[in-house]
Design a protein around this motif. Structure first.
Motif, PDB file in Angstrom:
ATOM      1  N   VAL A  51     106.837  49.679 -87.853  1.00  0.00           N
ATOM      2  CA  VAL A  51     107.439  49.295 -89.619  1.00  0.00           C
ATOM      3  C   VAL A  51     108.448  50.186 -90.383  1.00  0.00           C
ATOM      4  O   VAL A  51     107.865  51.143 -90.996  1.00  0.00           O
ATOM      5  CB  VAL A  51     106.148  48.596 -90.395  1.00  0.00           C
ATOM      6  N   SER A  52     109.670  49.514 -90.933  1.00  0.00           N
ATOM      7  CA  SER A  52     110.526  50.163 -91.744  1.00  0.00           C
ATOM      8  C   SER A  52     109.341  49.937 -93.254  1.00  0.00           C
ATOM      9  O   SER A  52     109.143  48.666 -93.383  1.00  0.00           O
ATOM     10  CB  SER A  52     111.833  48.998 -91.682  1.00  0.00           C
ATOM     11  N   THR A  53     109.381  51.154 -93.797  1.00  0.00           N
ATOM     12  CA  THR A  53     108.800  51.490 -94.655  1.00  0.00           C
ATOM     13  C   THR A  53     109.581  51.383 -95.829  1.00  0.00           C
ATOM     14  O   THR A  53     110.275  51.490 -96.863  1.00  0.00           O
ATOM     15  CB  THR A  53     108.037  52.986 -94.737  1.00  0.00           C
ATOM     16  N   LYS A  54     111.211  51.964 -95.657  1.00  0.00           N
ATOM     17  CA  LYS A  54     112.193  51.999 -96.122  1.00  0.00           C
ATOM     18  C   LYS A  54     113.579  51.281 -95.819  1.00  0.00           C
ATOM     19  O   LYS A  54     114.687  50.887 -94.853  1.00  0.00           O
ATOM     20  CB  LYS A  54     113.410  52.889 -96.834  1.00  0.00           C
ATOM     21  N   THR A  55     113.311  49.534 -96.250  1.00  0.00           N
ATOM     22  CA  THR A  55     114.315  48.710 -95.921  1.00  0.00           C
ATOM     23  C   THR A  55     114.742  47.708 -96.634  1.00  0.00           C
ATOM     24  O   THR A  55     113.593  47.445 -97.632  1.00  0.00           O
ATOM     25  CB  THR A  55     113.974  48.110 -94.623  1.00  0.00           C
ATOM     26  N   THR A  56     115.972  47.624 -96.914  1.00  0.00           N
ATOM     27  CA  THR A  56     116.320  46.424 -97.342  1.00  0.00           C
ATOM     28  C   THR A  56     116.382  45.147 -96.730  1.00  0.00           C
ATOM     29  O   THR A  56     116.172  44.476 -97.304  1.00  0.00           O
ATOM     30  CB  THR A  56     117.335  46.469 -98.275  1.00  0.00           C
ATOM     31  N   ILE A  57     115.658  45.127 -95.806  1.00  0.00           N
ATOM     32  CA  ILE A  57     116.038  43.803 -95.905  1.00  0.00           C
ATOM     33  C   ILE A  57     114.089  43.014 -94.965  1.00  0.00           C
ATOM     34  O   ILE A  57     113.112  43.903 -94.387  1.00  0.00           O
ATOM     35  CB  ILE A  57     115.737  44.028 -94.263  1.00  0.00           C
ATOM     36  N   PRO A  58     114.047  41.630 -95.788  1.00  0.00           N
ATOM     37  CA  PRO A  58     113.111  42.200 -95.454  1.00  0.00           C
ATOM     38  C   PRO A  58     112.012  41.770 -94.345  1.00  0.00           C
ATOM     39  O   PRO A  58     111.171  42.183 -94.777  1.00  0.00           O
ATOM     40  CB  PRO A  58     112.262  40.777 -96.357  1.00  0.00           C
ATOM     41  N   VAL A  59     112.340  40.766 -93.461  1.00  0.00           N
ATOM     42  CA  VAL A  59     111.795  40.503 -92.484  1.00  0.00           C
ATOM     43  C   VAL A  59     111.293  42.316 -91.630  1.00  0.00           C
ATOM     44  O   VAL A  59     110.360  41.952 -90.838  1.00  0.00           O
ATOM     45  CB  VAL A  59     112.489  40.000 -91.449  1.00  0.00           C
ATOM     46  N   ALA A  86     103.503  43.473 -93.532  1.00  0.00           N
ATOM     47  CA  ALA A  86     102.772  44.150 -92.335  1.00  0.00           C
ATOM     48  C   ALA A  86     101.606  44.979 -93.424  1.00  0.00           C
ATOM     49  O   ALA A  86     100.654  45.490 -92.828  1.00  0.00           O
ATOM     50  CB  ALA A  86     103.568  45.515 -91.804  1.00  0.00           C
ATOM     51  N   ARG A  87     101.722  45.695 -94.836  1.00  0.00           N
ATOM     52  CA  ARG A  87     101.285  46.348 -95.804  1.00  0.00           C
ATOM     53  C   ARG A  87      99.761  45.547 -96.055  1.00  0.00           C
ATOM     54  O   ARG A  87      99.025  45.886 -95.928  1.00  0.00           O
ATOM     55  CB  ARG A  87     102.171  46.917 -96.774  1.00  0.00           C
ATOM     56  N   TYR A  88     100.218  44.083 -96.438  1.00  0.00           N
ATOM     57  CA  TYR A  88      99.206  43.356 -96.989  1.00  0.00           C
ATOM     58  C   TYR A  88      98.645  43.133 -95.689  1.00  0.00           C
ATOM     59  O   TYR A  88      97.113  42.626 -95.512  1.00  0.00           O
ATOM     60  CB  TYR A  88      99.608  41.983 -97.759  1.00  0.00           C
ATOM     61  N   LEU A  89      98.766  42.472 -94.520  1.00  0.00           N
ATOM     62  CA  LEU A  89      98.198  42.336 -93.905  1.00  0.00           C
ATOM     63  C   LEU A  89      96.864  43.057 -92.953  1.00  0.00           C
ATOM     64  O   LEU A  89      96.089  43.173 -92.980  1.00  0.00           O
ATOM     65  CB  LEU A  89      99.333  41.760 -92.387  1.00  0.00           C
ATOM     66  N   SER A  90      97.616  44.150 -93.176  1.00  0.00           N
ATOM     67  CA  SER A  90      96.032  45.279 -92.323  1.00  0.00           C
ATOM     68  C   SER A  90      95.941  45.573 -93.524  1.00  0.00           C
ATOM     69  O   SER A  90      94.145  46.374 -93.011  1.00  0.00           O
ATOM     70  CB  SER A  90      97.536  47.024 -92.357  1.00  0.00           C
ATOM     71  N   GLU A  91      95.940  45.564 -95.064  1.00  0.00           N
ATOM     72  CA  GLU A  91      95.019  46.259 -95.610  1.00  0.00           C
ATOM     73  C   GLU A  91      93.652  44.830 -96.103  1.00  0.00           C
ATOM     74  O   GLU A  91      92.811  45.434 -95.520  1.00  0.00           O
ATOM     75  CB  GLU A  91      95.947  46.074 -97.635  1.00  0.00           C
ATOM     76  N   ILE A  92      94.147  43.913 -95.855  1.00  0.00           N
ATOM     77  CA  ILE A  92      93.757  42.963 -96.114  1.00  0.00           C
ATOM     78  C   ILE A  92      92.744  42.412 -94.363  1.00  0.00           C
ATOM     79  O   ILE A  92      91.194  42.645 -95.031  1.00  0.00           O
ATOM     80  CB  ILE A  92      94.273  41.119 -96.272  1.00  0.00           C
ATOM     81  N   LEU A 121     114.371  49.089 -85.804  1.00  0.00           N
ATOM     82  CA  LEU A 121     115.764  48.661 -85.660  1.00  0.00           C
ATOM     83  C   LEU A 121     115.141  49.951 -84.250  1.00  0.00           C
ATOM     84  O   LEU A 121     116.833  50.244 -83.918  1.00  0.00           O
ATOM     85  CB  LEU A 121     117.028  48.485 -85.618  1.00  0.00           C
ATOM     86  N   GLU A 122     115.333  50.961 -84.721  1.00  0.00           N
ATOM     87  CA  GLU A 122     115.241  52.606 -83.829  1.00  0.00           C
ATOM     88  C   GLU A 122     113.802  52.605 -83.442  1.00  0.00           C
ATOM     89  O   GLU A 122     114.298  52.599 -81.978  1.00  0.00           O
ATOM     90  CB  GLU A 122     115.026  53.542 -85.253  1.00  0.00           C
ATOM     91  N   THR A 123     112.988  51.900 -82.874  1.00  0.00           N
ATOM     92  CA  THR A 123     112.019  51.698 -82.089  1.00  0.00           C
ATOM     93  C   THR A 123     111.245  50.826 -82.660  1.00  0.00           C
ATOM     94  O   THR A 123     111.475  49.808 -83.876  1.00  0.00           O
ATOM     95  CB  THR A 123     110.757  53.152 -82.343  1.00  0.00           C
ATOM     96  N   GLY A 124     110.330  49.603 -81.418  1.00  0.00           N
ATOM     97  CA  GLY A 124     110.238  48.725 -81.638  1.00  0.00           C
ATOM     98  C   GLY A 124     108.450  49.508 -81.061  1.00  0.00           C
ATOM     99  O   GLY A 124     108.528  49.840 -80.040  1.00  0.00           O
ATOM    100  N   ILE A 125     107.335  48.246 -81.218  1.00  0.00           N
ATOM    101  CA  ILE A 125     106.578  48.028 -79.782  1.00  0.00           C
ATOM    102  C   ILE A 125     106.057  46.635 -80.379  1.00  0.00           C
ATOM    103  O   ILE A 125     105.799  45.984 -80.929  1.00  0.00           O
ATOM    104  CB  ILE A 125     105.245  49.261 -81.546  1.00  0.00           C
ATOM    105  N   GLU A 126     105.385  46.983 -79.428  1.00  0.00           N
ATOM    106  CA  GLU A 126     104.645  45.204 -79.160  1.00  0.00           C
ATOM    107  C   GLU A 126     103.443  45.129 -77.803  1.00  0.00           C
ATOM    108  O   GLU A 126     103.185  46.198 -77.195  1.00  0.00           O
ATOM    109  CB  GLU A 126     105.530  44.534 -77.720  1.00  0.00           C
ATOM    110  N   THR A 127     102.364  44.733 -79.489  1.00  0.00           N
ATOM    111  CA  THR A 127     101.094  44.739 -78.489  1.00  0.00           C
ATOM    112  C   THR A 127     100.974  43.556 -78.265  1.00  0.00           C
ATOM    113  O   THR A 127     100.724  42.931 -79.039  1.00  0.00           O
ATOM    114  CB  THR A 127     100.336  45.513 -79.460  1.00  0.00           C
ATOM    115  N   GLY A 128      99.575  43.662 -76.780  1.00  0.00           N
ATOM    116  CA  GLY A 128      99.233  41.794 -76.765  1.00  0.00           C
ATOM    117  C   GLY A 128      97.962  41.311 -76.969  1.00  0.00           C
ATOM    118  O   GLY A 128      97.523  42.947 -76.301  1.00  0.00           O
TER     119      GLY A 128
END
Lengths: 378, 378
Positions: free
Chosen positions: A21-29, A79-85, A49-56
């Motif tokens: 997940v991008s920690t510094k990004t101006t693109i919300p998605v 990502a931040r809220y989802l993981s903390e929640i 955009l540099e790396t990508g991870i997909e887990t099923g």
């Protein structure tokens, strides 16, 4: 979309993909994780955009229900809220339901969160990496190769190719090399690959490999590696890890590895590491972390001094010593980095003079070598 | 000075006194630790002028030799280098010898450091704290009092007295109170003190108490407390901890603690803590960490919302409920801080209306209370 998921499995999957997940990004998605429910699998995806991870997450793991999909669909959540929640939810089961306007309800026991989500279509597609350049390597071996080469990767962007590790496959031998032009690390392993498969100049970003190294399991399960034009994909367990490759031509490093020596010592890995680690306490206070190694037939020592702090002298005992006496100076950090990833109890170091690079080898295994350029002393 | 010391004992003593070493100072001697060898004891001292710590290493601990003094003397050495060096030395024995010009040799096995020291006379003297205001308190009880009151100390320097915890002793009852004017924490214990001993308005800096709390052992060995005009000293094991006291008059807090209530609930500590901790995930995104508590005869809940992120609703079950229904809002962090240091499984909360402070009590022990001021909601 409406799904019910085992909380621990969901949390583990989130923590996996979160590394991309991008920690510094101006693109919300890009600060989000895409969740998509299809048939009986919940898929989590993240990319910077540099790396990508997909887990099923499959319906069952060892007879235990993990995922139950009541309604297919997809959503992107922070990502931040989802993981903390998810980390703090009270029950072992989590229900996730997407309502109108991407509003997503997360329910568990007495707790109910409503999060504003984003349209899954806005999320970038991970590259399609396919091709005939495919081979397998045990996870623990790949992890070792990463650990032993990534420290020598350059952190400076001036020569982009040096910020990566170059992978070369020839005759079933896979070689990783990294150099920041002050030191060089190389590790070679045998892999099970089709006899005709060969490649060179596959430059994988050092940062991507570090992240991959943290994700890989500590066992010898097989990782499938697929190399395409400008992408590489590693597939293991339920996870796919993507990274872009670095453009450009990696320098030919084979000729700078010395093949003869004037001085050779054999020494306990831990003994040398501890001594240089202590000497570095003083060395870091001078300009380039410089320590001196003084090799004498009688007493050898590592030393360093700093005008402000003081000095240090470490006596070293060599198990074996051949050739000329020598005084050489180098950056303590480079030797520490090299010795920390040595797997044998003893190492061999070969020198060809006080201004030439010296070579560190594992005494029992020549497949890992580390080359360090000395610094001039006056 | 020439001494031989057990490495682990020396390291533990360094780590103890290091809590008082100035990290930001322009006075070189304050970034150091004073070592002084006298008779059969090696004494380590550090101070940042606000607090001071002195630890003595005796010749023997349980028949094991700890310190051997060959030559008396004293020196000041950089705390940072000393602790890093001693941590990494190879042998269990360390030799320390001061030569000319305060040059200090630290020897252990094959390792020899030469550090530039400073004249011990330059090191500030710790205050002489003596007086008749002396009492004893078990370490674990003092630790608890610190843990339960320090979170409510003000972090703003505008009213200096509020950056401290006020200690009051009357009729053998010792009271610690802290408030930042949004919340108040109070803990009372019985101590063994002479009947005639009484004091009030002893204001100890919150930071000093935090450091002391980390130093105190987790057992009921007795800590001697000595209070002088503008200093306090805590003596335990081989250590003496000094702190300056804060000048000024602490406000009278006794009258703001409500003695009646309109609404009273009893609730599981962990259940409420977990619920407000989850609600805080959303609350921290709004201005003041605000969560709402809605107390209803049927279903009660904690909720919070943020325009950007979404909202959360936590259903709460009360073991007991008396009085009026109520809607009240407050800073989630204050309730979390209060509940984290509660020792009982269940708490009682007493309210006197949505704009009045509410009182949190341990259900089985009234000696710890926490008062929280609500915020206005529209």
């Amino acid at each position: 979309m409406k799904v019910s998921i085992d909380r621990s499995a969901l949390l583990a999957a989130i923590q996996n993909v979160q590394r991309s997940v991008s920690t510094k990004t101006t693109i919300p998605v890009l600060s989000g994780i895409k969740l998509s429910a299809e048939r009986d699998t919940l898929k989590l995806t993240a990319t910077d955009l540099e790396t990508g991870i997909e887990t099923g997450l499959p319906a069952h793991i060892e007879n235990q229900q993990i995922v139950q999909i009541m309604e297919e669909g997809a959503i992107v959540l922070s990502a931040r809220y989802l993981s903390e929640i998810v980390r703090k939810l009270p029950q072992s089961e989590v229900e996730l339901e997407v309502k109108q306007n991407y509003l997503t309800i997360i329910r568990s026991g007495s707790s109910e969160f409503n999060l504003h989500g984003l349209h899954a279509e806005e999320f970038p597609k991970l590259p399609q990496v396919s091709g005939s350049q495919t081979f397998g390597i045990p996870a623990i071996v790949l992890k070792d190769m990463i650990r032993q080469t990534v420290p020598a990767v350059s952190s400076e962007e001036i020569r982009p190719v040096l910020t990566g590790v170059v992978a070369v496959l020839q005759e079933g031998r896979l070689r990783f090399v990294a150099t920041d032009s002050h030191r060089l690390a190389q590790r070679i392993v045998n892999v099970e690959a089709p006899a005709e498969l060969a490649f060179s100049n596959v430059i994988i970003p050092g940062k991507s490999l570090s992240e991959l190294g943290r994700l890989l399991p500590d066992n010898d399960s097989l990782v499938d590696v697929v190399i395409a034009d400008n992408q590489i994909m590693f597939k293991f367990e339920n996870t796919q890890f993507y990274s872009r490759l670095i453009d450009g031509q990696y320098p030919d490093t084979s000729r700078i590895i010395p093949t003869s020596f004037k001085t050779r010592i054999q020494v306990g890995t831990k003994e040398l590491l501890d001594a240089v680690d202590r000497a570095a306490l003083i060395a870091r206070d001078n300009d380039n972390n410089v320590v001196r190694l003084n090799i004498r037939a009688g007493q050898s020592e590592i030393s360093s001094n700093s005008a402000d702090v003081g000095k240090v002298t470490e006596s070293i005992h060599f198990a074996d010593f051949q050739g000329e006496e020598l005084l050489i100076a180098f950056n303590a950090k480079y030797l520490i980095d090299a010795l920390r990833v040595v797997e044998s109890e003893s190492i061999t170091v070969e020198f060809t003079g006080s201004m030439s690079p010296f070579l560190i080898k594992q005494s029992d295994n020549p497949d890992y070598i580390h080359l360090i350029l000395p610094v001039r002393i006056y």
